[in-house]
Design an enzyme around this catalytic site. Structure first.
Site, PDB file in Angstrom:
ATOM      1  N   GLU A  46      36.979  33.600  41.409  1.00 22.36           N
ATOM      2  CA  GLU A  46      35.597  33.333  42.021  1.00 22.36           C
ATOM      3  C   GLU A  46      35.597  33.376  43.624  1.00 22.36           C
ATOM      4  O   GLU A  46      34.606  32.697  43.877  1.00 22.36           O
ATOM      5  CB  GLU A  46      34.995  32.297  41.217  1.00 22.36           C
ATOM      6  CG  GLU A  46      34.873  32.681  39.643  1.00 22.36           C
ATOM      7  CD  GLU A  46      33.965  33.755  39.564  1.00 22.36           C
ATOM      8  OE1 GLU A  46      33.310  34.268  40.407  1.00 22.36           O
ATOM      9  OE2 GLU A  46      34.272  34.490  38.468  1.00 22.36           O
TER      10      GLU A  46
HETATM   11  C1  LIG Z   1      44.199  34.792  36.490  1.00 23.63           C
HETATM   12  C2  LIG Z   1      43.138  35.411  37.441  1.00 23.63           C
HETATM   13  C3  LIG Z   1      42.037  35.506  36.700  1.00 23.63           C
HETATM   14  C4  LIG Z   1      41.136  36.419  37.466  1.00 23.63           C
HETATM   15  N1  LIG Z   1      40.057  36.890  36.926  1.00 23.63           N
HETATM   16  C5  LIG Z   1      38.829  37.720  37.519  1.00 23.63           C
HETATM   17  C6  LIG Z   1      38.139  38.557  36.786  1.00 23.63           C
HETATM   18  O1  LIG Z   1      37.794  37.930  35.811  1.00 23.63           O
HETATM   19  N2  LIG Z   1      37.485  39.373  37.240  1.00 23.63           N
HETATM   20  C7  LIG Z   1      37.707  39.703  38.697  1.00 23.63           C
HETATM   21  O2  LIG Z   1      37.212  40.830  39.266  1.00 23.63           O
HETATM   22  N3  LIG Z   1      38.715  39.298  39.519  1.00 23.63           N
HETATM   23  C8  LIG Z   1      39.438  38.212  38.717  1.00 23.63           C
HETATM   24  N4  LIG Z   1      40.575  37.401  39.642  1.00 23.63           N
HETATM   25  C9  LIG Z   1      40.682  38.076  40.940  1.00 23.63           C
HETATM   26  C10 LIG Z   1      40.469  36.982  41.764  1.00 23.63           C
HETATM   27  O3  LIG Z   1      39.128  36.644  41.876  1.00 23.63           O
HETATM   28  C11 LIG Z   1      41.080  37.243  43.371  1.00 23.63           C
HETATM   29  O4  LIG Z   1      42.520  37.121  43.007  1.00 23.63           O
HETATM   30  C12 LIG Z   1      40.633  36.602  44.614  1.00 23.63           C
HETATM   31  O5  LIG Z   1      39.217  36.616  44.687  1.00 23.63           O
HETATM   32  C13 LIG Z   1      41.534  36.813  45.744  1.00 23.63           C
HETATM   33  O6  LIG Z   1      41.512  38.234  45.933  1.00 23.63           O
HETATM   34  P1  LIG Z   1      43.075  38.885  46.188  1.00 23.63           P
HETATM   35  O7  LIG Z   1      43.872  38.274  44.894  1.00 23.63           O
HETATM   36  O8  LIG Z   1      42.973  40.425  46.254  1.00 23.63           O
HETATM   37  O9  LIG Z   1      43.497  38.080  47.580  1.00 23.63           O
HETATM   38  P2  LIG Z   1      43.336  38.647  48.859  1.00 23.63           P
HETATM   39  O10 LIG Z   1      41.867  39.002  49.150  1.00 23.63           O
HETATM   40  O11 LIG Z   1      44.536  39.653  49.325  1.00 23.63           O
HETATM   41  O12 LIG Z   1      43.410  37.422  49.952  1.00 23.63           O
HETATM   42  C14 LIG Z   1      44.701  37.082  50.082  1.00 23.63           C
HETATM   43  C15 LIG Z   1      44.546  35.626  50.912  1.00 23.63           C
HETATM   44  O13 LIG Z   1      43.955  35.794  52.241  1.00 23.63           O
HETATM   45  C16 LIG Z   1      42.794  34.764  52.489  1.00 23.63           C
HETATM   46  N5  LIG Z   1      41.929  35.460  52.990  1.00 23.63           N
HETATM   47  C17 LIG Z   1      41.191  36.611  52.717  1.00 23.63           C
HETATM   48  N6  LIG Z   1      40.133  37.069  53.812  1.00 23.63           N
HETATM   49  C18 LIG Z   1      40.105  35.974  54.493  1.00 23.63           C
HETATM   50  C19 LIG Z   1      39.220  35.735  55.384  1.00 23.63           C
HETATM   51  N7  LIG Z   1      38.213  36.623  55.939  1.00 23.63           N
HETATM   52  N8  LIG Z   1      39.400  34.490  56.056  1.00 23.63           N
HETATM   53  C20 LIG Z   1      40.357  33.602  55.767  1.00 23.63           C
HETATM   54  N9  LIG Z   1      41.059  33.787  54.550  1.00 23.63           N
HETATM   55  C21 LIG Z   1      40.889  35.036  54.079  1.00 23.63           C
HETATM   56  C22 LIG Z   1      42.531  34.692  50.836  1.00 23.63           C
HETATM   57  O14 LIG Z   1      41.825  33.375  50.915  1.00 23.63           O
HETATM   58  C23 LIG Z   1      43.947  34.677  50.242  1.00 23.63           C
HETATM   59  O15 LIG Z   1      44.259  33.376  50.505  1.00 23.63           O
HETATM   60  C24 LIG Z   1      41.526  36.963  38.896  1.00 23.63           C
HETATM   61  C25 LIG Z   1      42.700  36.316  39.612  1.00 23.63           C
HETATM   62  C26 LIG Z   1      43.438  35.630  38.700  1.00 23.63           C
HETATM   63  C27 LIG Z   1      44.936  35.458  39.490  1.00 23.63           C
END
Ligand SMILES: Cc1cc2nc3c(=O)[nH]c(=O)nc-3n(C[C@H](O)[C@H](O)[C@H](O)COP(=O)(O)OP(=O)(O)OC[C@H]3O[C@@H](n4cnc5c(N)ncnc54)[C@H](O)[C@@H]3O)c2cc1C
Length: 573
Positions: free
Chosen positions: A420
């Site tokens: 989220e």
């Molecule tokens: C168990 C689980 C359930 C989930 N359920 C859902 C779901 O129901 N629906 C759905 O759509 N998604 C879902 N997700 C996805 C989840 O919302 C994303 O994993 C999350 O938003 C982060 O995206 P990412 O994993 O691509 O990380 P990335 O976006 O690649 O981020 C990697 C790191 O970089 C940091 N970062 C990125 N941009 C910035 C910035 N501008 N400034 C500072 N730091 C930054 C982030 O905080 C993070 O620490 C789920 C994930 C998991 C693991």
């Protein structure tokens, strides 16, 4: 196996003795007839349902996990989940706070939110299946994330092609979709973000579509299987019993929701509610971890108190005599009870935002909810990570062993800081958008509430131990906000450098305010003979003495700014 007792007394304290929710709710046309007995009776029944039906499935669900049949793409949730869901629907729980015109029970959101706290204490993974929907018969998902984009949804690639009949054919791959496929309900409604052929690049070119697993017939019965499938389930750290699905869309039939290219705004309506929901997940885990750690700390005997035996009849004292064990327990308790007060207040503002017939009040409440939503999401979930870990630590090595259930709370709590919108993203939303982007208007609205309380209690001698530090932190936060705002004018990265610490300072300020309000009630009633108020006051004092001082180091860290983070060249990492 861990146990769980719904914290009904504390819920009633916050609702009826601190926030006076009934008086506030009665002002709303939809809740003119609400009364405390109804609220208490619903919470009591809800607590029973959570503790008796859902909690017993928590450990077994974690051990069993979900299974995917690769041939049919069907997923089975762990044993007992489907039956529990049927009971949940039968009891009318999915639509507790929905409009009676649509078959809901019409109760305030503040009641529903407390029910959700209890469900999450009982079993977060189960609670995520109905978490996004209210129909009972069908459940829902949010399909945003793709392999190459999570935070930056502007990069998403799923495509939507318009069809002659007004529908769209959706093609693409989504990952990490919670409750993305399962056998609890007969249909799953996916809300999918995708791009139209002529869409602008980035986040301004994203549209929102409804993509059901089974396309409904005109009479509402289930029709053809749609081209939306679960390709795989993720193996993950916690919430094993919730199916985290890779979802493949192969020309699936979708219907546009709202306007083309305005999908992200539409999705945010749901995401804001979901962010509060994630806060409730962590509140629930903090509470249940605390309850079990207290029981263990009173039972486990180990070493003598440094000040001499406290239970000479036994070969050692119960570990609850040791100051640091108490610190761990009280930390969890202060985060749970402070969080409960903020969560209920926030949801009460939501009830007023949605239900008031006064437009100004609706706007005022909407601003307050918008301001505190990232705090509820990030502060609660960071606190739950600390609290569940402390509670596991209280068990020593036994906490690390599965059968006690404590390590599951830690594992389950960890995801709440990530999904989220990660907690970093929440902090950028708070500082960048809600505070600086708004010239501090929303922050000033909350500050006015705190200031009014401080002024009202200015002559209340007994409360000064709370009011003075609260006023002091309010002043410091105002100065800090101005300082970061000035620095950010020179370099916008200053916001990113300060945001996470800044959110934690705000979280503490908000908690300090609610702890002061709770202390006020407890002080007034402490001579009543009810130990509840003695405990409340002791926890308030603990919070102010042992947790709030963290703000001093957070403020120093914020003020250190960007330079220490950027001084090192990327190549040197
Ligand atoms: C168990 C689980 C359930 C989930 N359920 C859902 C779901 O129901 N629906 C759905 O759509 N998604 C879902 N997700 C996805 C989840 O919302 C994303 O994993 C999350 O938003 C982060 O995206 P990412 O994993 O691509 O990380 P990335 O976006 O690649 O981020 C990697 C790191 O970089 C940091 N970062 C990125 N941009 C910035 C910035 N501008 N400034 C500072 N730091 C930054 C982030 O905080 C993070 O620490 C789920 C994930 C998991 C693991």
């Amino acid at each position: 196996m861990p146990t769980y007792t719904p914290p009904l007394r504390d819920m009633q304290f916050v609702m009826h003795e601190v926030l006076n929710v009934v008086d506030e709710l009665k002002m709303l046309p939809a809740h003119a007839d609400i009364d405390a007995d109804t609220i208490n009776a619903v919470l009591e029944e809800g607590g029973k349902f959570a503790a008796e039906v859902i909690a017993p499935l928590n450990q077994s669900g974690d051990a069993e996990g979900c299974t995917l049949d690769k041939a049919t793409h069907e997923v089975k949730a762990p044993k007992g989940f489907k039956e529990a869901y049927a009971k949940y629907v039968e009891g009318g729980w999915p639509a507790l706070s929905c409009d009676t015109a649509y078959g809901g029970q019409g109760l305030p959101h503040v009641v529903n939110q407390s029910f959700y706290e209890m469900l999450n204490s009982s079993n977060q993974a189960w609670t995520m299946y109905p978490g996004l929907s209210h129909s009972g018969q069908w459940t829902g998902t949010m399909c945003l994330t793709e392999p190459h984009c999570g935070t930056d949804l502007g990069l998403l690639r799923s495509k939507a092609e318009p069809q002659a009949d007004g529908t769209y054919k959706i093609t693409g791959q989504k990952i990490f979709i919670s409750a993305g496929e399962h056998d609890l309900a007969e249909n799953i409604v996916h809300l999918v973000l995708a791009r139209l052929p002529d869409a602008p690049q980035g986040s301004k070119g994203i549209s929102l579509f409804v993509v059901p697993k089974f396309l409904p017939n005109a009479d509402g019965s289930l029709g053809a299987r749609n081209g939306v499938f679960c390709a795989a389930l993720e193996h993950k750290m916690g919430i094993h019993a919730n199916a985290t699905a890779q979802i493949v869309l192969e020309g699936a039939v979708g219907t546009l929701v709202g306007e083309p290219n305005k999908g992200l705004q539409a999705m945010f309506v749901m995401m804001n509610a979901a962010r509060l929901g994630v806060g409730m997940q962590s509140l629930g885990l903090t509470e249940v971890a605390y309850q079990n750690a207290v029981a263990y700390a009173k039972d486990r005997i180990q070493m003598r108190a440094l000040s001499g035996p406290k239970n000479p009849d036994k070969p050692a004292d119960a570990i609850i005599v040791h100051p640091d064990v108490r610190k761990m327990l009280l930390t969890a308790r202060a985060y749970a009870e402070g969080g409960r007060a903020l969560a209920m207040w926030t949801t009460l503002q939501l009830d007023k935002e949605l239900g008031s017939d006064d437009e100004d009040e609706r706007k005022e409440c909407a601003d307050l909810v918008a301001l505190v939503t990232p705090i509820v999401k990030a502060f609660f979930t960071d606190n739950a990570w600390i609290a569940t870990s402390h509670c596991m630590q209280v068990f020593g090595g036994h906490g690390y062993i599965r059968e006690w259930g404590m390590e599951q709370f830690v594992r389950d709590a960890r995801i709440n800081m990530i999904y989220e919108g990660t907690n970093t993203i929440q902090s950028l939303d708070l500082l960048g958008r809600k505070v600086l982007g708004d010239n501090g208007k929303k922050l000033k609205k909350f500050a006015a509430i705190v200031t009014a309380f401080i002024e009202d209690e200015g002559t209340n001698e007994a409360l000064q131990e709370f009011v003075n530090p609260l006023a002091d932190l309010g002043d410091k936060l105002t100065k800090l906000t101005t300082e970061i705002g000035m620095k950010a004018m020179g370099n916008a990265d200053e916001v990113g450098a300060a945001a996470v610490d800044y959110l934690r300072v705000c979280g503490h300020l908000v908690f300090a305010y609610f702890w002061a309000r709770m202390a006020k009630v407890a002080l007034a009633k402490k001579d009543s003979g009810d130990p509840f108020y003695t405990a409340k006051l002791a926890t308030a004092r603990f919070y102010y003495a042992k947790l709030l001082p963290e703000t001093a180091s957070l403020i120093r860290s914020c003020r250190a700014g960007l330079a220490p983070l950027m001084a090192m060249d990327e190549a040197l990492f």
